[in-house]
Motif scaffolding. Structure first.
Motif, PDB file in Angstrom:
ATOM      1  N   TYR A 167       0.813  -1.344  -0.081  1.00 49.99           N
ATOM      2  CA  TYR A 167      -0.063  -0.155  -0.131  1.00 49.99           C
ATOM      3  C   TYR A 167       0.770   1.251  -0.077  1.00 49.99           C
ATOM      4  N   GLU A 168       1.890   1.209   0.878  1.00 51.80           N
ATOM      5  CA  GLU A 168       2.824   2.463   0.953  1.00 51.80           C
ATOM      6  C   GLU A 168       3.557   2.548  -0.634  1.00 51.80           C
ATOM      7  N   LEU A 169       3.968   1.397  -1.199  1.00 47.12           N
ATOM      8  CA  LEU A 169       4.578   1.530  -2.543  1.00 47.12           C
ATOM      9  C   LEU A 169       3.592   2.077  -3.609  1.00 47.12           C
ATOM     10  N   HIS A 170       2.367   1.780  -3.478  1.00 45.96           N
ATOM     11  CA  HIS A 170       1.245   2.310  -4.277  1.00 45.96           C
ATOM     12  C   HIS A 170       1.118   3.665  -4.210  1.00 45.96           C
ATOM     13  N   GLN A 171       1.002   4.118  -2.728  1.00 45.43           N
ATOM     14  CA  GLN A 171       1.023   5.662  -2.548  1.00 45.43           C
ATOM     15  C   GLN A 171       1.993   6.283  -3.020  1.00 45.43           C
ATOM     16  N   ILE A 172       3.324   5.934  -3.019  1.00 43.68           N
ATOM     17  CA  ILE A 172       4.408   6.515  -3.358  1.00 43.68           C
ATOM     18  C   ILE A 172       4.502   6.569  -4.990  1.00 43.68           C
TER      19      ILE A 172
END
Length: 59
Positions: A4-9
Motif C-alpha cells: 500500500y505504501e509503495l502504491h501511495q508513493i
C-alpha cells in the motif's frame, strides 16, 4: 501494508509527473502563441526600414 505504501508513493510520483507534463505543454503553447503573434509587445521599439536612406524625400 508495504504494498500500500509503495502504491501511495507511485501515485504521488505519477501525479507530480503529470503536473510537470502539463506545465511543459502550457509553456510550449505560450511560446508558440508568442511567435504567432509576432513576439512583439505593444509599444515596442520600431526600427526604420533598411532602404530608408536609399531614396531622397519628395518635396
Amino acid at each position: 501494508m508495504f504494498e500500500y505504501e509503495l502504491h501511495q508513493i507511485r501515485t504521488a510520483e505519477l501525479a507530480r509527473e503529470a503536473q510537470h507534463d502539463r506545465l511543459v505543454r502550457e509553456a510550449r503553447r505560450a511560446r508558440r502563441a508568442s511567435r504567432r503573434d509576432g513576439g512583439h509587445e505593444a509599444g515596442g521599439r520600431v526600427s526604420a526600414p533598411r532602404d530608408a536612406d536609399r531614396f531622397t524625400r519628395a518635396a
